[in-house]
Design a protein around this motif. Structure first.
Motif, PDB file in Angstrom:
ATOM      1  N   GLU A 105      65.258  15.049  26.032  1.00 15.68           N
ATOM      2  CA  GLU A 105      65.320  13.589  25.961  1.00 15.68           C
ATOM      3  C   GLU A 105      66.417  13.034  26.869  1.00 15.68           C
ATOM      4  O   GLU A 105      66.250  12.001  27.500  1.00 15.68           O
ATOM      5  CB  GLU A 105      65.556  13.149  24.510  1.00 15.68           C
ATOM      6  N   ARG A 106      67.534  13.731  26.945  1.00 19.54           N
ATOM      7  CA  ARG A 106      68.639  13.272  27.794  1.00 19.54           C
ATOM      8  C   ARG A 106      68.234  13.294  29.264  1.00 19.54           C
ATOM      9  O   ARG A 106      68.486  12.344  30.011  1.00 19.54           O
ATOM     10  CB  ARG A 106      69.877  14.145  27.562  1.00 19.54           C
ATOM     11  N   ALA A 109      65.596  10.503  30.164  1.00 17.32           N
ATOM     12  CA  ALA A 109      65.973   9.086  30.054  1.00 17.32           C
ATOM     13  C   ALA A 109      65.875   8.309  31.362  1.00 17.32           C
ATOM     14  O   ALA A 109      65.315   7.207  31.386  1.00 17.32           O
ATOM     15  CB  ALA A 109      67.375   8.974  29.460  1.00 17.32           C
ATOM     16  N   PRO A 110      66.375   8.821  32.502  1.00 13.40           N
ATOM     17  CA  PRO A 110      66.278   8.034  33.744  1.00 13.40           C
ATOM     18  C   PRO A 110      64.843   7.777  34.188  1.00 13.40           C
ATOM     19  O   PRO A 110      64.564   6.761  34.827  1.00 13.40           O
ATOM     20  CB  PRO A 110      67.016   8.906  34.771  1.00 13.40           C
ATOM     21  N   TYR A 111      63.928   8.689  33.839  1.00 13.32           N
ATOM     22  CA  TYR A 111      62.548   8.556  34.289  1.00 13.32           C
ATOM     23  C   TYR A 111      61.742   7.588  33.418  1.00 13.32           C
ATOM     24  O   TYR A 111      60.648   7.179  33.810  1.00 13.32           O
ATOM     25  CB  TYR A 111      61.869   9.931  34.314  1.00 13.32           C
ATOM     26  N   ARG A 112      62.268   7.241  32.261  1.00 15.68           N
ATOM     27  CA  ARG A 112      61.551   6.298  31.397  1.00 15.68           C
ATOM     28  C   ARG A 112      61.492   4.909  32.021  1.00 15.68           C
ATOM     29  O   ARG A 112      60.629   4.113  31.655  1.00 15.68           O
ATOM     30  CB  ARG A 112      62.203   6.238  30.014  1.00 15.68           C
ATOM     31  N   THR A 113      62.391   4.611  32.949  1.00 18.02           N
ATOM     32  CA  THR A 113      62.316   3.336  33.654  1.00 18.02           C
ATOM     33  C   THR A 113      61.258   3.361  34.758  1.00 18.02           C
ATOM     34  O   THR A 113      60.840   2.315  35.231  1.00 18.02           O
ATOM     35  CB  THR A 113      63.676   2.973  34.278  1.00 18.02           C
ATOM     36  N   VAL A 142      69.082  -1.774  28.016  1.00 21.65           N
ATOM     37  CA  VAL A 142      69.200  -0.361  27.653  1.00 21.65           C
ATOM     38  C   VAL A 142      69.092   0.541  28.879  1.00 21.65           C
ATOM     39  O   VAL A 142      69.874   1.484  29.046  1.00 21.65           O
ATOM     40  CB  VAL A 142      68.120   0.012  26.608  1.00 21.65           C
ATOM     41  N   GLY A 143      68.106   0.243  29.745  1.00 20.00           N
ATOM     42  CA  GLY A 143      67.856   1.137  30.875  1.00 20.00           C
ATOM     43  C   GLY A 143      68.721   0.898  32.077  1.00 20.00           C
ATOM     44  O   GLY A 143      69.094   1.844  32.792  1.00 20.00           O
TER      45      GLY A 143
END
Length: 353
Positions: A105-106, A109-113, A142-143
């Motif tokens: 998950e860590r 995180a950057p790719y969720r944007t 958040v992002g």
């Protein structure tokens, strides 16, 4: 130095040929548990070894009846659902492809944007206790860490992009119609400037007149933002308007792929033929198409039939279909089909029904 013309040609080639996201053997099985201790007695094979390629700056449509696994596949690509097996290869801009399926998950995180989603229900997908500033601004906060005036200006800009007035910032969702709410959902999805947007039945809950407006908005935004779409829908009339390529799913597996015009003109799988028979003719004076009514229901993915999962409903089935699982294979011209007899059958497209 690359000239402007050459650079434009390179960009066009990249847009058409480069895979932004590729799924390899993607699988999602939901365990079936029974008894006091929740013993696993089986599995729902919602997505069962799917290969999928989404070219950059194109629209790939994922189609099939309810229960075929298309929405689950979309959620696996976003890691909303954890895949049971397989790889999700995402190509960052100018970078080496990375496997999203294997990330923590860590690390993810950057790719969720980069990959965002537009949901089906514009009423259920927006928190009624949040203002538009809070709803659209949350992924920015958040992002990207935006706050204060910078956040407010960016949200106002996003509202303008989707056809809403920036003074609506502090209003709540209950002040808007379904079409306006879906525009808010699109603004939220675009907030982090993603490269891929997964639109899951994004217009199915809207009135017909509003639906056309939202589809045109999505097309305009794609051109303006260089977006790539995975467009999930059961409405093949909408898909024909939106998609460059179509992927047909049945019982958790891909059964046919191809360019939209070619697939609609000459399907290579009996299931695709049946789906296309339900596409309405835009000419009300034309002879009414013959609808193919399939026998029974969509195959239960917890008890998939032997052989070809579609064979109990298929009018072309032969003995081999009940015992041998057909592989998804190249037929020619960039087309694939998972039918034993794809080369022999002459199936009817939308212009011949």
């Amino acid at each position: 130095m690359t000239t402007g013309t050459a650079a434009a040609a390179d960009t066009a080639e990249y847009a058409e040929d480069t895979a932004l996201l590729t799924a390899e053997g993607l699988t999602k099985h939901f365990p079936i548990r029974r008894g006091l201790f929740g013993r696993t007695v089986g599995a729902v094979r919602a997505v069962d070894g799917v290969d999928l390629r989404i070219p950059a700056r194109r629209t790939v449509a994922l189609v099939g009846e309810s229960g075929c696994g298309k929405s689950t596949l979309g959620r696996c690509l976003l890691r909303v659902h954890e895949p049971t097996a397989g790889r999700i290869l995402y190509a960052p801009d100018g970078g080496t492809p990375v496997d999203l399926a294997g990330m923590s998950e860590r690390a993810l995180a950057p790719y969720r944007t980069h990959i965002r989603m537009v949901f089906q229900d514009p009423y259920a997908s927006l928190n009624p206790r949040m203002t538009l500033l809070q709803i659209v601004g949350e992924p920015l906060r958040v992002g990207l860490g935006l706050t204060g005036k910078d956040l407010e200006e960016r949200v106002a800009e996003l509202l303008r992009r989707v056809g809403l007035r920036p003074e609506y910032l502090r209003r709540y969702p209950n002040a808007f119609s379904g079409g306006q709410r879906q525009r808010v959902g699109i603004a939220r999805a675009l907030a982090t400037r993603p490269r891929l947007v997964v639109a899951d039945e994004a217009v199915s809950a809207l009135d017909v007149s509003v639906r056309a407006q939202i589809l045109n908005l999505l097309k305009d935004l794609q051109d303006e933002e260089d977006l790539t779409y995975l467009f999930i829908s059961h409405d093949l009339g909408v898909v024909e308007y939106m998609a460059d390529e179509v992927v047909v799913m049945y019982a958790g597996r891909v059964v046919e792929t191809g360019a939209t015009d070619e697939l609609y003109g000459a399907p290579l799988h009996p299931y695709t033929e049946a789906l296309l028979s339900a596409v309405p003719d835009p000419d009300p004076t034309a002879r009414r198409r013959e609808r193919i009514v399939l026998r029974g229901e969509v195959a239960d993915t917890s008890r998939v039939p032997s052989g070809c999962a579609f064979h109990p409903r298929c009018f072309y089935a032969r003995d081999r279909c009940a015992t041998e699982v057909p592989a998804l294979r190249e037929i020619g011209g960039g087309r694939t089909s998972a039918c034993h007899y794809a080369e022999e059958l002459t199936l009817r497209g939308v212009n011949a029904l």
